[in-house]
Motif scaffolding. Sequence first.
Motif, PDB file in Angstrom:
ATOM      1  N   ASN A  39       6.647   6.745 -54.443  1.00  0.00           N
ATOM      2  CA  ASN A  39       6.305   5.439 -55.016  1.00  0.00           C
ATOM      3  C   ASN A  39       7.458   4.874 -55.842  1.00  0.00           C
ATOM      4  O   ASN A  39       7.739   3.668 -55.801  1.00  0.00           O
ATOM      5  CB  ASN A  39       5.059   5.555 -55.891  1.00  0.00           C
ATOM      6  CG  ASN A  39       3.791   5.746 -55.089  1.00  0.00           C
ATOM      7  OD1 ASN A  39       3.767   5.522 -53.882  1.00  0.00           O
ATOM      8  ND2 ASN A  39       2.724   6.167 -55.749  1.00  0.00           N
ATOM      9  N   ILE A  40       8.110   5.742 -56.617  1.00  0.00           N
ATOM     10  CA  ILE A  40       9.235   5.297 -57.439  1.00  0.00           C
ATOM     11  C   ILE A  40      10.378   4.805 -56.555  1.00  0.00           C
ATOM     12  O   ILE A  40      10.997   3.753 -56.823  1.00  0.00           O
ATOM     13  CB  ILE A  40       9.727   6.431 -58.360  1.00  0.00           C
ATOM     14  CG1 ILE A  40       8.663   6.761 -59.412  1.00  0.00           C
ATOM     15  CG2 ILE A  40      11.048   6.060 -59.024  1.00  0.00           C
ATOM     16  CD1 ILE A  40       8.330   5.628 -60.360  1.00  0.00           C
ATOM     17  N   GLU A  41      10.660   5.531 -55.494  1.00  0.00           N
ATOM     18  CA  GLU A  41      11.728   5.114 -54.579  1.00  0.00           C
ATOM     19  C   GLU A  41      11.385   3.777 -53.923  1.00  0.00           C
ATOM     20  O   GLU A  41      12.251   2.910 -53.766  1.00  0.00           O
ATOM     21  CB  GLU A  41      11.950   6.198 -53.524  1.00  0.00           C
ATOM     22  CG  GLU A  41      12.548   7.474 -54.100  1.00  0.00           C
ATOM     23  CD  GLU A  41      12.674   8.589 -53.081  1.00  0.00           C
ATOM     24  OE1 GLU A  41      12.079   8.458 -51.981  1.00  0.00           O
ATOM     25  OE2 GLU A  41      13.350   9.592 -53.370  1.00  0.00           O
ATOM     26  N   GLN A  42      10.116   3.607 -53.570  1.00  0.00           N
ATOM     27  CA  GLN A  42       9.687   2.339 -52.979  1.00  0.00           C
ATOM     28  C   GLN A  42       9.837   1.201 -53.986  1.00  0.00           C
ATOM     29  O   GLN A  42      10.352   0.124 -53.652  1.00  0.00           O
ATOM     30  CB  GLN A  42       8.227   2.431 -52.525  1.00  0.00           C
ATOM     31  CG  GLN A  42       7.680   1.127 -51.954  1.00  0.00           C
ATOM     32  CD  GLN A  42       6.186   1.200 -51.640  1.00  0.00           C
ATOM     33  OE1 GLN A  42       5.591   2.285 -51.632  1.00  0.00           O
ATOM     34  NE2 GLN A  42       5.579   0.055 -51.401  1.00  0.00           N
ATOM     35  N   ALA A  43       9.398   1.444 -55.221  1.00  0.00           N
ATOM     36  CA  ALA A  43       9.480   0.408 -56.255  1.00  0.00           C
ATOM     37  C   ALA A  43      10.938   0.003 -56.502  1.00  0.00           C
ATOM     38  O   ALA A  43      11.256  -1.192 -56.616  1.00  0.00           O
ATOM     39  CB  ALA A  43       8.839   0.912 -57.544  1.00  0.00           C
TER      40      ALA A  43
END
Length: 266
Positions: A124-128
């Motif tokens: 999720n962090i990488e996507q954000a």
Amino acid sequence: EGDFPGRIVALLLKPHKGSLDAAVDTTHDHTIVFEGNVLPGRETVSSWPGKYATAWDTLVAGSRQDDISAAVVFLPEGSKHFGLHDPIPWRPDLQDLHGECWCTPLYGERKPWGCRWWSKWIGNIEQAASQGCTLAVYYFNNKKGQGKVKDFTTAGEEHMRREAIERRKDAFLKSEGFCNALEAGLKHLPKEKGPDSSSPYSREVHRLFLAWLPEEDRDFLVSSEGLGNSQKAEVAWLERNGYSYIEKEVSELESLSHKAIGQATE
């Protein structure tokens, strides 16, 4: 803070999507699995202290209605991915990390709830980050910027030290000093929990426990306050990997809801 949940629910309410307060009730009653909901270009809740349970329910309900962008993950006991463990990938930048799975760098040892949640959170962090989101870390109220570990490689060791100190609370609760405090009026303090899951009784017990500890252990616990246990590893991971983030307190989630509503109505 007392009416904070009510205010934020009122702010987030979007009639055309159904009643948010009903969604909050559903979240609270059914301990819903939450794997995040990252909205491109938005300020994104990237780390959250779980002890603020009522505000967490509101955050999840708002995220499910696309009002709040969130990268945080919660996999409760009984859910599909609870208790599952993911190995640390073999990558040059991770060679300083050790253990059969992510539990070791996170907690110092394998934990029954597993570390699958961590893999999902990293995703999720990488996507954000790739979608231009602003990462936001939420601290305990009045503790902004506090409670961090030295770095990601020490998170597990520090976690185990905190657990070891907390286990000594059993001895404290049997001590003469604690028994005297009970008789002196401690037992009459209210035990109803507030927004941060504490009560006047539990806060006073914690204060007395800290005073009972040796100075070195007391200072270590006090310096650890500000982020939840898993949060400490999350923030250390953000810093290790060069992710920039803004710092907020739980009470500031209301300002994010204002922004969400403004964007939703444009």
